[in-house]
Design an enzyme around this catalytic site. Structure first.
Site, short mmCIF file in Angstrom:
data_model
loop_
_atom_site.label_atom_id
_atom_site.label_comp_id
_atom_site.label_asym_id
_atom_site.label_seq_id
_atom_site.Cartn_x
_atom_site.Cartn_y
_atom_site.Cartn_z
N ALA A 1 2.74 -2.68 13.07
CA ALA A 1 2.09 -3.57 13.95
C ALA A 1 0.18 -3.80 13.40
CB ALA A 1 2.58 -3.64 15.00
N ASP A 2 0.41 -2.64 14.42
CA ASP A 2 -1.44 -2.37 14.80
C ASP A 2 -2.42 -2.52 13.51
OD1 ASP A 2 0.11 -0.39 15.68
OD2 ASP A 2 -0.88 0.69 16.07
N PHE A 3 -1.82 -2.70 12.12
CA PHE A 3 -3.08 -3.11 11.33
C PHE A 3 -2.63 -4.32 11.21
CE2 PHE A 3 -1.94 1.27 9.95
CZ PHE A 3 -2.68 1.96 10.26
N HIS B 1 -0.65 3.74 15.65
CA HIS B 1 0.11 3.12 15.37
C HIS B 1 1.52 3.13 16.21
CE1 HIS B 1 -2.08 5.62 12.11
NE2 HIS B 1 -0.81 5.20 11.14
N GLU C 1 -4.60 -6.52 4.38
CA GLU C 1 -3.96 -7.16 5.31
C GLU C 1 -4.17 -8.72 5.20
OE1 GLU C 1 -4.39 -4.09 5.83
OE2 GLU C 1 -3.23 -2.84 5.78
C1 LIG Z 1 -6.00 -0.83 7.58
C2 LIG Z 1 -4.62 -0.01 7.31
N1 LIG Z 1 -3.24 -1.21 6.03
C3 LIG Z 1 -2.89 0.21 6.10
C4 LIG Z 1 -2.74 0.99 6.88
C5 LIG Z 1 -1.78 2.70 6.58
N2 LIG Z 1 -1.86 3.65 5.71
C6 LIG Z 1 -2.30 4.66 5.75
S1 LIG Z 1 -2.90 5.29 4.87
C7 LIG Z 1 -2.11 4.70 4.28
C8 LIG Z 1 -2.46 4.55 1.73
C9 LIG Z 1 -3.67 5.37 1.76
O1 LIG Z 1 -4.17 5.71 0.61
P1 LIG Z 1 -5.58 5.89 0.25
O2 LIG Z 1 -7.10 5.08 0.52
O3 LIG Z 1 -6.16 6.03 -1.06
O4 LIG Z 1 -5.92 7.45 0.53
P2 LIG Z 1 -4.55 8.81 0.54
O5 LIG Z 1 -3.80 8.55 1.15
O6 LIG Z 1 -4.59 8.58 -1.22
O7 LIG Z 1 -5.85 9.96 0.75
C10 LIG Z 1 -2.04 3.34 4.07
C11 LIG Z 1 -1.97 2.28 3.63
C12 LIG Z 1 -4.03 1.49 7.85
N3 LIG Z 1 -4.23 3.61 7.83
N4 LIG Z 1 -4.83 0.72 7.74
#
Ligand SMILES: Cc1ncc(C[n+]2csc(CCOP(=O)(O)OP(=O)(O)O)c2C)c(N)n1
Ligand SMILES: Cc1ncc(C[n+]2csc(CCOP(=O)(O)OP(=O)(O)O)c2C)c(N)n1
Ligand SMILES: [Mg+2]
Ligand SMILES: [Mg+2]
Lengths: 321, 333, 321, 333
Positions: C82-84, C125, C58
């Site tokens: 938004a939280d992120f 969230h 981010e």
């Molecule tokens: C800082 C942050 N940005 C965005 C998100 C939203 N988000 C939740 S899971 C995810 C994908 C995660 O991918 P990965 O780390 O590869 O784990 P996987 O789901 O593949 O196990 C995202 C973008 C978040 N949780 N934290």
């Protein structure tokens, strides 16, 4: 008058380290260097392994403190400047401040924020971030205006089982001095009537208390007695003390050094309007910094933040309403 | 749980995998049935071997910071099964008491911090727990945590790895490279050959493993955990696998490349582990079938129990975010 | 009623991409997947190379947008929730929001924040972060409550030369629908009297406008006419429209979904107290979410945030004062 | 063997170094005299060769994002000398008009973004500028930025490097490892052999250089900039040097290890560069002396000019943080 505000912060940390083996201090350059402002001077030598230099990693610094707190320690994190806590803010708001509510495990970390403006410090070494930290649930936000409070509120903050944001003011570090550190003091959560008066109440905190007191001196010469309330903590806010003061004076000016949208002054004024409307003889006023970044040049800086002069001006306006 | 003796380790890990899968299947069924699970459902499918192998390799006094797809690791580490169902249904008796849900649960005082959603932010918390142990003279502990390949792009992840290296903490970071972060393929997430190549830049050891294989995962984590425990500093373990589900159950994962699905990476690690156990003579067909049945029964049972438990009651909720009651504001906001 | 709020956001982005070659969209999973909430569905195909998946970074996402804006582009950054944005906040507050003031170079980025609570979304969230972004100088913070406003305010936001925080509400994404997108609309910066009334003014924004309207229905059945003001943007706040409404009704309740310390409701109430005290027949009231993280379980969540029911309750209190 | 640098490059770089040093000396004198410089003073001393080498290697349409110790690089890149003095004294005619000060200045529309204090946060901004150029079909540009070894510990730094690698941006990141971040020795900052070892973990090229040598720095940056311009993706250049001043002029740097000071790393890069120019026959003693005199005179002159210029006037200041005047609040706050 030999003990400055910064020395009180150092003394409180020394006492905490001495009395509680679970306390440690973590921050950039806090070790043998003693910190950018010398708040930990000599402490690394006195307490080996307990006053530690951190890498330039504010997020991980706070994360480490939270983990250590889970395991029962009492971390004190020093941000080099409050302004840089913006990159540790997520760990503070979303990790530290939610831990107790989510899991029932408390999170006794204290994050020290060297805050507020001084001449020539500019947009990124002058900020007051209490509005951000107070808005989110789960934190206690303390803002000492006196040397004594800097000492005793820091002791209390670290003793508290909850995460505390310790807003300490760089302008007061060396300017403000006292003779002796207090053995006892008003508890955290209570505001102080620093000066009593009849004609209007000024609610302030941190460095603005002194600007308000000096404005009160000026107004005294003009025939008005101004009551000055020092909040001491901005979350919680001691609404009772404020209302009691407004009940006496009928007039309220709330002064803060932070930006004008929202923040402490809005919270105070809206509480007084909501809970003490009938106490007010005239509209409650606010005075904050201007709605721009904090300027570098002293000419601009002195106009950007509230001063004794601009507070006096606003008080005259208030008294004329 | 005492550390599993050698032949028991893969057996115990596999049982954790089976139970994790059974729990996932059950919660997915409830989700699809509608109305029984509120909010998102995030499955571990495909990551069970990698996750369980780490969980089983840790010792009871170690620290384990699981992430979203670590149900198998949690169970292998010894977290109660009921925590899973109770958190999903929001039971007031669960560890999160309905305040947080789905995969956000933990027992911080028992070495299992409860993840927040912000990816990467857990790693430094585990560092802090390890720091505190050492600070208090507690030795011999290891701390482990898991993250997806997507989470490695966060600043928080970097700061924590670097801090762990500087402090020489006994940290094991497991990166589950399941090829996708939500819909985003790893080619839009990083550009190095393998994320294990990041280890050298922190001055830590890097390990690569085929995470579809339980046996390979066990062996690799044993090496990493032993090294961390022996004082060799933090260890980065990168496993290759494929997410065998949507990001959440709302997601049909139609973006996943069929070639990947058909590749060895796309094999179900439960199938592979079963083959491995049989091949190694560590268990027989009927015993394995029995475990599978038992896991399904247990999954069903813990959901039945959690669903019967009282939901949180807003009137008895404290609505206090801090423990110092006298400093709480807004009593009737 | 075929166009939901989320489709208006998508349509605005499509139009922006079509009409201005300098516009691009950057965010996690916004490309061929179309975004976690489908706000960019099909746009990557329509505008190759202009709707791009970002890594989970981010801070760098916002940094990239700022750099692109310096070079004259018009980036739209989608935060997945938004939280992120808490981990992109430093770039927003200290880099984007200070750029124009420091250098005279404007920073036309729009950061879309899928905000607010929905059932079962829990502490991370569900957040409403407008108080954080409004407090710091240098940002415009927009919060559309209607499908039409979601469309036209997003068009205006991207057209604006300044950085905009676009607070879009996830609860409204699919719940709220309209027949057609507007050709013209009230400009950004103006509040709307959504329902006119006589006995009290409710000031609200985003999803709370609808809770307020529904409370007004209830109160109508009880014989009261409640005026509902939809702020539309929370920085700036259209104080004039609020004061004009309070002048008519004499009573003010300000409702927000964010946490209770500070924020929009404090700012509104303190402005009205400061500038329109004589208009008030009774103390101005506020209603916010509770001062805890946002709960996962629907039982708790429904009590945590203001609802039509709790607003009605508070309105009855206000009307009895 | 890489091609020898054409004669004018080292000469121009050295002149930029001399001028940077003269400006630093002058501002340090004003600071010590008291009352003439408000706030901190941050010197480039020791970093001039590394900084100038990068600045001179870039082309006019490239992007250059300098940090705190990059006065030499700024001058070599072509930023007006007056920007330096005007920003330090807060002249209303300077690029920052007294709103920001000391080393926080730039000309974003001329390819020089103005750093904020938060370390690491500039890198992604330079990425964005490069992204925008490519997006608009402008090719052949390189973007460069500099950071200290301490700044590499920030999450922002990591996110930006990774993003640059994913986007294959023509970015050159210069890391000036001057052994200390304020008082903190690099051993408390990172734990790898050399920060250039981070490159492989991003899938970018890494370069190590003795940054005390102008010639070595020139050669290395030429290689890195050429590679970036040729489409080989981002380049990480790590220079070894020693900060030959306090962190700021308020700091006596007594924590710096005397052994380091006495080592080759502690040699003044201006002395070294002078030797290099002489040895290579690129300039003679008297020419070099003339440059030194000219630099001192110019430094003095630009401060004299800036100090005579009007200071910012709070009454004519707009006090508006955004450009959309009709959306400004708090007109009289
Ligand atoms: C800082 C942050 N940005 C965005 C998100 C939203 N988000 C939740 S899971 C995810 C994908 C995660 O991918 P990965 O780390 O590869 O784990 P996987 O789901 O593949 O196990 C995202 C973008 C978040 N949780 N934290
Ligand atoms: C995020 C952040 N945290 C803390 C600081 C305070 N700070 C300013 S300079 C500095 C040391 C920087 O060290 P390094 O990056 O090595 O650069 P050098 O000063 O050695 O050139 C620190 C800690 C900052 N500017 N930004
Ligand atoms: Mg993944
Ligand atoms: Mg350094």
């Amino acid at each position: 008058m030999s003990i400055p505000y910064i020395a009180a912060i150092r003394a409180a940390q020394e006492r905490l380290l001495r009395e509680n083996p679970k306390v440690f201090v973590y921050g950039q350059d806090v070790g043998s260097f003693g910190g950018a402002f010398k708040a930990t001077k000599g402490l690394a030598e006195l307490f080996p392994g307990r006053v530690l230099d951190a890498p330039i990693s504010e997020d991980a610094m706070v994360g480490l403190a939270i983990g250590a707190a889970i395991e029962g320690l009492r971390p004190i994190v020093e941000m080099q400047f409050a302004d840089f806590s913006s990159v540790g803010l997520n760990q503070i708001l979303n990790q530290a401040a939610t831990l107790y509510w989510r899991t029932g495990v408390s999170c006794p970390i204290t994050v020290r924020l060297p805050s507020g403006g001084t001449e020539g410090s500019g947009p990124f070494h002058s900020q007051s971030m209490e509005a951000l930290y107070s808005h989110y649930p789960g934190l206690v936000v303390v803002a000492p205006a006196t040397v004594e409070d800097a000492y005793s509120l820091l002791l209390e903050s670290v003793a508290l089982d909850d995460p505390v944001i310790f807003y300490e003011h760089k302008f007061l570090y060396y300017h403000l001095k006292t003779d002796a550190l207090p053995e006892s003091n008003l508890p955290l959560g209570k505001a102080r009537i620093t000066r009593s008066g009849l004609h209007a109440t000024v609610v302030a905190y941190s460095a603005m208390v002194h600007e308000a007191l000096s404005a009160a001196d000026t107004l005294h010469d003009e025939g008005y007695e101004i009551e000055v309330v020092d909040l001491r903590s901005v979350k919680p806010i001691d609404t009772d003390t404020i209302l009691a003061s407004v009940a006496r004076t009928g007039r309220l000016l709330c002064v803060g050094e932070a930006f004008p949208w929202g923040g402490v002054t809005a919270e105070v004024v809206s509480r007084v309007a909501g809970e003490g409307l009938n106490l007010l003889d005239c509209p409650p006023l606010r005075l904050n910094a201007k709605d721009t970044p904090i300027p570098f040049h002293p000419n601009l800086w002195r106009t950007h933040r509230p001063t004794a002069e601009s507070i006096s001006h606003r008080l005259r306006e208030l008294l004329s309403l | 749980m005492p550390p599993a003796p050698e032949p028991e380790r893969p057996r115990a890990a596999y049982r954790a995998m089976l139970l994790a899968r059974a729990l996932d299947d059950h919660v997915a069924r409830l989700y699809r049935a509608g109305g029984q699970i509120v909010g998102g459902v995030y499955l571990s499918r495909g990551q069970e071997a990698f996750s369980a192998a780490l969980g089983i390799t840790l010792q009871p006094n170690d620290i384990y910071g699981p992430l979203i797809r670590d149900t198998a690791g949690r169970l292998a580490f010894g977290q109660p099964v009921l925590d899973f169902s109770r958190t999903y249904v929001g039971s007031s008796l669960g560890p999160m008491r309905g305040r947080d849900g789905n995969v956000h649960h933990g027992r911080p005082k028992e070495g299992i911090p409860a993840m927040i959603s912000h990816l990467g932010s857990l790693v430094s918390v585990v560092c802090g727990m390890l720091f505190a142990r050492r600070f208090q003279g507690i030795t011999g502990c290891v701390g482990a945590t898991c993250i997806g390949e997507g989470g490695t792009s966060t600043g928080a992840f970097h700061e924590a790895l670097n801090l762990a290296a500087v402090e020489r903490l006994p940290l094991v970071v497991a990166v589950a490279n399941n090829q996708y972060a939500y819909s985003t393929h790893q080619s839009r997430q990083f550009h190095c050959r393998n994320l294990a190549d990041r280890a050298v830049g922190y001055g830590m050891s890097g390990h690569e493993v085929n995470a579809v294989s339980l046996m390979d995962s066990l062996e690799t984590f044993q090496r990493a955990v032993d090294a961390a425990r022996a004082g060799e500093g933090p260890q980065l373990v990168v496993g290759a696998l494929l997410r065998l589900a949507g990001h959440g159950e709302h997601d049909d994962a139609s973006y996943v490349d069929p070639v990947l699905r058909a590749s060895p990476l796309g094999r179900d690690c439960l199938t592979v582990a079963r083959e491995e156990l049989l091949a190694a003579g560590l268990a027989g067909e009927s015993e394995l079938d029995g475990w599978t049945q038992a896991a399904r029964a247990e999954a069903e049972q813990v959901f039945l129990q959690a669903q019967r438990e009282p939901a949180p009651d807003p009137r008895s909720e404290t609505w206090q975010a801090i423990s110092s009651q006298h400093l709480c504001e807004f009593p009737h906001s």
